[in-house]
Design an enzyme around this catalytic site. Structure first.
Site: not given
Ligand code: AMP
Length: 393
Positions: A7, A87, A176, A235, A379
């Protein structure tokens, strides 16, 4: 099957080598500060102590070479690796599901990279070097946007001029997705026929919700990019889009400065003035810091509002699952969100909410209308299972 999951972030590269059958993680780590002074690899092998290798990492390809060296030194020859899962943040319109790497699919990762430039180009480089170094190992692309691709048009379309959105491929892509897919799968395995309409809450430093009805997603809170939706660590989440124009026109900021401000200097960090980490903010609020308390109140307010929005897209919900760093660990934040949703029939059991475990668990009260769970996300395992499914075909 032994699968290596990679990833790549803008300046990092996480890796994990695991067995999809036993679920054992043989090795995992993170290459940090790629392309920046002071780069290093933090890793552990076979549940051993964490190790740190200080090494120059000028680019992602160099980082991958070091990862394979680390695995080889720990006794994992590459012939034991049966597949590599990559990913990819943004799959655009090319990846409604995971796909085996070919010249064509790798080209697609680069083609849609302008939608997620910091991540896609890095992972494309990683795929290239893996194929170069080990041509006999199969590679699979698992895009974070895939799970969201088939939400209804009324959910993904933006009310902007059609010629503009068509030309620039503007729509809700979400992120996600791999985590929400895993959360559904894990919730379904745990509750069986008792779950139909799930609001999946991935609350980490990045945060998003997903409305999942019988395994199919109907809506999600992130948009064209991961900036949309919830208030996150750094964010801002959803704000009036005209704020961007106002900041440029009246504030004198460049577009890049606004981009950095909204992605890296906003959210819980800006609200609290202390940290982007919810642990620091909770501590500040406990000591009476009003800004930390406001950051938490706003997090509860926005998260609960968007849970209700997700429930609306399914015309109701029966289950809610908390996941990721905040969702799995913060007793206070879970309770804060749940309290806002009491009018919808959400009621936590304070004692169950305190239980710590790596397994899915119920934290709602017996008389709660909505079943509330904590479901640890994974994940990497989800990616590895996709690799196994595609490569064993
Ligand atoms: P993630 O992006 O899923 O790794 O989540 C990272 C965030 O989870 C951190 O920034 C913290 O805000 C939060 N977090 C992690 N551990 C805890 C904990 N034990 N209690 C409260 N928040 C936590």
């Amino acid at each position: 099957m032994n699968v290596l999951v990679i990833n790549a972030g803008s300046s990092s590269l996480k890796f994990q080598l695991l067995d999809t059958t036993t679920r054992k993680v043989y090795a995992k780590g993170n290459c940090e500060r790629i392309g920046i002074d002071g780069s290093f690899i933090g890793y552990n092998v076979n549940d051993g102590d964490k190790q740190k290798l200080e090494v120059a990492l000028p680019d992602h390809k160099t980082a991958v070479k070091h990862v394979f060296d680390i695995l080889a030194e720990a006794g994992f020859d590459t012939d034991k690796i049966e597949g590599i899962g990559h990913r990819v943040v943004q799959g655009g319109w090319y990846f409604p599901e995971s796909k085996v790497v070919t010249d064509e699919t790798l080209g697609w990762v680069r083609e849609v990279a302008p939608l997620a430039p910091l991540h896609n180009y890095a992972e494309a480089d990683v795929i290239e070097i893996c194929r170069e170094m080990f041509p006999s190992i199969g590679n699979v692309i698992v895009a974070d946007s895939s799970f969201h691709y088939n939400i209804p048009e009324k959910a993904w379309r933006y009310a902007l001029p059609r010629d503009v959105v068509d030309k620039l491929h503007i729509r809700k892509y979400g992120a996600h997705g791999t985590s929400h897919r895993y959360i559904w799968r894990s919730t379904k395995a745990f509750l069986g026929d008792d779950v139909h309409k799930l609001v999946s809450c991935h609350l980490g430093s990045g945060a998003s919700l997903s409305a999942i009805e019988d395994g199919h997603e109907l809506d999600t809170t992130m948009g064209l990019t991961p900036l949309d939706g919830l208030i996150m660590g750094t964010r801002c989440g959803t704000i009036d889009p005209a704020t961007v124009c106002y900041l440029v026109r009246e504030g004198g900021y460049t577009i890049d400065e606004v981009d950095t401000m909204m992605n890296k200097q906003s959210g819980l960090l800006a609200l609290s003035g202390v940290s982007s980490d919810s642990r620091d903010i909770e501590e500040g609020a406990n000591k009476g810091d009003a800004n930390c308390q406001m950051a938490m109140d706003m997090f509860y307010y926005r998260t609960s509002q968007l849970v209700a929005e997700m429930a609306q897209s399914m015309h109701g919900f029966d289950t809610m699952a908390f996941s990721a760093g905040i969702g799995e660990n913060s007793v206070t934040m879970r309770m804060g969100v749940a309290k806002e949703l009491e009018w919808l029939g959400v009621k936590l059991d304070p004692e169950k909410n305190k239980v710590r475990s790596d397994e899915p668990r119920v934290i709602s009260a017996d008389d709660s209308k909505i079943k509330v769970l904590v479901v640890p996300t994974n994940e990497e395992l989800m990616i590895a299972l996709d690799v196994e499914a595609l490569l064993s075909k």
